[in-house]
Design a protein around this motif. Structure first.
Motif: not given
Length: 314
Positions: A73-74, A110, A132, A124, A135, A77
């Motif tokens: 997910a990171t 993350v 993140i 980030i 979520r 991003e």
């Protein structure tokens, strides 16, 4: 945007956390001095996970592992993934006990991804990392103290999860009482009613405000500050041993609460030396972690973070 990744291993240490702290449902959290240690290296063409300690033999070893899901997910991003990553997890945080094991995995993933991305901290920042993690977890009360350390007040706005970090006073003395059996957040949440009496909402608002003062300035007020009418009573029937231990500790004058969704019990003031929880419980005196998820190697240097959390307001 073209991304590049470091080739050296990146390691992160993620603290256990306790959320709610009595009246601060889904908003207040505390980082504790018990850690999972994770290491990731860009390697091969697949994502693999090796687990030792808590969860060994039970947790998956592929992309379905929560650490890897958080890493992916990171990476997404910022628009790029490495071809493969090998992850090693040494887990010490008890699983499914109300001590933030899932948040530690998410924040760890993350942070590992930020460290593996060249210029990852600029791409980030802490605010984005918290968004993140929130979520993925669904609420910020555990991921905020895990990422940032200390005592955090977290909330969700139109942009996602936000938090501020405060420093607990010297008199805060966390002790955890961990049972052998597991508990599950979904089950605990299902016990909560859709509506509560207005008087109970007002009671908890006052106690949550008092708890912020007690934790940061006057620990002598922790006992009244940890009273709750919002969630613990509704969950009591589902974890009778936890409820009984909280009651016994409070009868002894200890500011005790259910840790997160339970079944672990958290005491915030000193427990009398002659107090015996019973053989069912493992107790451990912990400190408050002030640093949050610590990263070594890669492109994130933990010391760069300021003392106030993501979501800082001027």
């Amino acid at each position: 945007m073209s991304l590049s990744f470091v080739t050296d291993p990146v390691s992160v240490s993620t603290p256990a956390t306790s959320a709610n702290l009595g009246p601060g449902f889904d908003s207040l959290g505390l980082a504790l001095t018990l850690y999972d240690d994770l290491t990731a290296t860009v390697s091969g063409t697949s994502y693999t996970v090796t687990v030792s300690g808590e969860g060994a033999g039970d947790l998956p070893g592929d992309e379905s592992h929560l650490v890897v899901r958080a890493m992916l997910a990171t990476f997404d991003e910022v628009g790029g993934r490495p071809p493969g990553v090998a992850v090693e997890c040494l887990n010490r945080i008890p699983q499914a006990r109300g001590m933030g094991s899932s948040s530690a995995a998410i924040v760890g993933g993350v942070q590992l991804a930020r460290g593996l991305i060249r210029d990852g901290r600029r791409l980030i920042d802490d605010a984005a990392a918290l968004r993140i993690a929130t979520r993925l977890e669904g609420h910020p009360d555990n991921v905020a103290p895990c990422l940032l350390g200390g005592f955090t007040i977290a909330w969700i706005d139109a942009d996602g999860g936000r938090a501020v970090k405060l420093t607990p006073a010297e008199g805060v003395r966390p002790t955890v009482f961990v049972p052998a059996e597991r508990g599950y957040t979904a089950t605990a949440r299902a016990a909560l009613p859709a509506e509560i009496p207005h008087a109970d909402g007002a009671f908890n608002a006052g106690r949550a405000a008092l708890l912020t003062h007690a934790l940061t300035s006057d620990p002598s007020l922790l006992f009244p500050a940890t009273e709750d009418r919002l969630h613990q009573g509704y969950r009591a029937a589902g974890m009778p041993a936890t409820t009984a231990l909280v009651a016994a500790l409070r009868s002894a004058g200890v500011a005790a609460v259910v840790s997160g969704a339970g079944p672990t019990v958290l005491a915030l003031t000193e427990v009398p030396a002659d107090f015996t929880p019973g053989a069912h419980w493992h107790s451990e005196v912990l400190g408050v972690d002030d640093a949050g998820a610590r990263v070594k190697g890669g492109m994130v240097e933990h010391a760069e973070r300021g003392p106030v959390a993501a979501g800082r307001t001027s």
